[in-house]
Design an enzyme around this catalytic site. Structure first.
Site, mmCIF file in Angstrom:
data_model
loop_
_atom_site.group_PDB
_atom_site.id
_atom_site.type_symbol
_atom_site.label_atom_id
_atom_site.label_comp_id
_atom_site.label_asym_id
_atom_site.label_seq_id
_atom_site.Cartn_x
_atom_site.Cartn_y
_atom_site.Cartn_z
ATOM 1 N N TYR A 135 19.599 -10.676 17.462
ATOM 2 C CA TYR A 135 18.783 -11.804 16.979
ATOM 3 C C TYR A 135 17.692 -11.945 18.057
ATOM 4 O O TYR A 135 17.730 -12.554 19.113
ATOM 5 C CB TYR A 135 19.791 -13.172 17.057
ATOM 6 C CG TYR A 135 19.138 -14.375 16.751
ATOM 7 C CD1 TYR A 135 17.992 -14.442 15.929
ATOM 8 C CD2 TYR A 135 19.713 -15.568 17.249
ATOM 9 C CE1 TYR A 135 17.382 -15.598 15.530
ATOM 10 C CE2 TYR A 135 19.118 -16.815 16.736
ATOM 11 C CZ TYR A 135 18.080 -16.799 16.139
ATOM 12 O OH TYR A 135 17.514 -18.129 15.908
ATOM 13 N N LYS A 163 18.013 -9.391 13.477
ATOM 14 C CA LYS A 163 17.258 -10.489 12.774
ATOM 15 C C LYS A 163 16.129 -10.903 13.668
ATOM 16 O O LYS A 163 16.215 -11.190 14.904
ATOM 17 C CB LYS A 163 18.260 -11.493 12.594
ATOM 18 C CG LYS A 163 17.411 -13.075 12.221
ATOM 19 C CD LYS A 163 18.643 -14.129 12.152
ATOM 20 C CE LYS A 163 17.827 -15.422 12.000
ATOM 21 N NZ LYS A 163 18.705 -16.556 12.257
#
Length: 294
Positions: A135, A163
């Site tokens: 992330y 992500k």
């Protein structure tokens, strides 16, 4: 290993009532996502106010979500912490409870080196057997993965996706050229989903899909069918909503939007505060103009 990190993933809000988890509202929220066939839900991420949850609340939130979903769609848990030992505990608990994968950001505040970031994720990788999504959220973490660190981490067998909440639209192209074929890259920014996927992305972790999962799903389906015009029309229609949902710090606006639509209480934990009157009005106006209903 099957890669669950693709398509439309909703970064779910966490409902509270009287400073406790509101499990009845959680059921409404999760079933709304299942009804509209999102590809996965992300529990206890930034949008889910993960930093405000106790360990016991974290466990209860995951356990209840797993029971509600009953294997209908994959569940991804957030396991971010600037304490590697605690992050490992979150990952281990996620495995025990039975989620399908987890996501974690680089440790915030402590400003680790790239080697430190690598070692943090190596430790998480060793702590469980779940697939992992990196992330990248530099505005929240204060640090970010270098392209080289992403490449190193992608070589660990269960690290399967990134992500990316940054603003570098060249990044998916650069990363795609170096990582293993089954490593997926998704955007975490609603407003750039089409541009990002045009540059090599394969999906979208969305805040807006908390309230419009059907429209977000339609957008992505049109894009995947090469209906660029149709996808762009939907994207342009949603742009004012994206703007309204980030007029103040996420998840303040989306929590109010969900409350306005009857999904949950408008309760958000300190140090976050509820939406200002002007933000509320902006959110209400766009919900009305788009005829959004639950």
């Amino acid at each position: 290993m099957h890669n669950i990190f693709k398509g439309l993933i909703t970064a779910l809000i966490t409902p509270f009532k009287d400073n406790k988890l509101d499990l009845y509202a959680l059921e409404r929220i999760v079933k709304h996502q299942i009804k509209h066939e999102v590809d996965a839900i992300l529990i206890a991420g930034s949008t889910g106010e993960s930093s405000s949850l106790s360990f016991e609340e974290y466990k209860l939130l995951l356990q209840t979500s797993v029971e509600i979903v009953n294997k209908c769609i994959p569940i991804i848990s957030g396991c971010s912490s600037n304490n590697t030992t605690y992050a490992r505990a979150l990952a281990a608990e996620s495995t025990k409870i039975g989620v399908d994968g987890f996501m974690a950001s680089p440790p915030s505040y402590v400003k680790p080196t790239q080697h430190g970031i690598y070692k943090h994720f190596e430790a998480l990788h060793e702590a469980c057997n779940l697939p992992i999504m990196l992330y990248s959220a530099p505005t929240r973490s204060g640090v970010d993965f270098s392209d080289e660190t992403i490449l190193r981490l992608s070589k660990l067998p269960r690290i399967l996706a990134l992500k990316d909440c940054g603003v570098d639209l060249e990044r998916p192209l650069r990363i795609r050229a170096t990582v293993k074929k089954d490593f997926n890259i998704l955007t975490g920014n609603d407003e750039v989903v089409l541009a990002f996927n045009a540059q090599g992305g394969v999906g979208w972790t969305s805040v807006a899909s908390n309230i419009v999962p059907n429209i977000c799903k339609e957008l992505l389906e049109k894009w995947n069918k090469n209906d660029t015009k149709g996808a762009l029309e939907i994207h342009q229609k949603l742009l004012p909503l994206y703007t309204a949902l980030f007029v103040e710090s996420n998840p303040i606006p989306i929590k109010y939007a969900a409350h306005y639509l009857g999904l949950c209480e408008n309760e958000i934990r300190p140090p976050l505060t509820e939406a200002s009157d002007s933000a509320k009005k902006q959110i209400e106006n766009i919900i009305t103009s788009l005829s959004i209903k639950i």
